[in-house]
Design a protein around this motif. Structure first.
Motif, PDB file in Angstrom:
ATOM      1  N   THR A  17       0.834  -1.203   0.000  1.00 24.53           N
ATOM      2  CA  THR A  17       0.000   0.000   0.000  1.00 24.53           C
ATOM      3  C   THR A  17       0.870   1.255   0.000  1.00 24.53           C
ATOM      4  O   THR A  17       0.589   2.217  -0.723  1.00 24.53           O
ATOM      5  N   LEU A  20       2.294   1.762  -3.473  1.00 22.40           N
ATOM      6  CA  LEU A  20       1.274   2.245  -4.405  1.00 22.40           C
ATOM      7  C   LEU A  20       0.932   3.711  -4.157  1.00 22.40           C
ATOM      8  O   LEU A  20       0.738   4.479  -5.105  1.00 22.40           O
ATOM      9  N   VAL A  21       0.879   4.125  -2.896  1.00 19.44           N
ATOM     10  CA  VAL A  21       0.602   5.530  -2.576  1.00 19.44           C
ATOM     11  C   VAL A  21       1.726   6.414  -3.077  1.00 19.44           C
ATOM     12  O   VAL A  21       1.491   7.482  -3.656  1.00 19.44           O
ATOM     13  N   ILE A  23       3.788   5.811  -5.571  1.00 21.40           N
ATOM     14  CA  ILE A  23       3.701   5.854  -7.038  1.00 21.40           C
ATOM     15  C   ILE A  23       2.580   6.799  -7.468  1.00 21.40           C
ATOM     16  O   ILE A  23       2.759   7.622  -8.373  1.00 21.40           O
ATOM     17  N   TYR A  24       1.433   6.714  -6.812  1.00 22.27           N
ATOM     18  CA  TYR A  24       0.299   7.580  -7.160  1.00 22.27           C
ATOM     19  C   TYR A  24       0.659   9.048  -6.947  1.00 22.27           C
ATOM     20  O   TYR A  24       0.405   9.892  -7.819  1.00 22.27           O
ATOM     21  N   LEU A  25       1.244   9.364  -5.788  1.00 19.91           N
ATOM     22  CA  LEU A  25       1.593  10.760  -5.510  1.00 19.91           C
ATOM     23  C   LEU A  25       2.643  11.275  -6.494  1.00 19.91           C
ATOM     24  O   LEU A  25       2.585  12.429  -6.921  1.00 19.91           O
ATOM     25  N   PHE A  27       2.968  10.266  -9.586  1.00 19.60           N
ATOM     26  CA  PHE A  27       2.249  10.460 -10.843  1.00 19.60           C
ATOM     27  C   PHE A  27       1.463  11.770 -10.824  1.00 19.60           C
ATOM     28  O   PHE A  27       1.479  12.529 -11.801  1.00 19.60           O
ATOM     29  N   VAL A  28       0.818  12.063  -9.694  1.00 20.54           N
ATOM     30  CA  VAL A  28       0.055  13.307  -9.570  1.00 20.54           C
ATOM     31  C   VAL A  28       0.988  14.511  -9.698  1.00 20.54           C
ATOM     32  O   VAL A  28       0.665  15.495 -10.375  1.00 20.54           O
TER      33      VAL A  28
END
Length: 71
Positions: A17, A20-21, A23-25, A27-28
């Motif tokens: 988790t 993934l967080v 990677i998401y941040l 990407f944002v």
């Protein structure tokens, strides 16, 4: 024994988790940077378009003057 297995699974799930967080941040943030760059470049391209339009207008005017003068 069962508790250790559950703890390992929970630790693995938490680590996944976290990854993934992150990677998401990331990407944002890349999208935000891209949007800001696009805005800055649009302003620069607008200035370049105005300059090019003026230069083309001056060129056409000079060509017309030369044509009238017979040069």
């Amino acid at each position: 024994m069962q508790d250790q297995r559950i703890q390992k699974i929970a630790t693995f799930a938490v680590n996944i988790t976290k990854v993934l967080v992150i990677i998401y941040l990331g990407f944002v943030e890349v999208l935000k940077i891209g949007k800001l760059l696009r805005e800055k470049l649009d302003a620069e391209f607008d200035i370049s378009r105005k300059w090019a339009t003026q230069a083309y207008s001056i060129l056409k005017k000079r060509q017309a003057e030369r044509k009238i003068a017979g040069v």
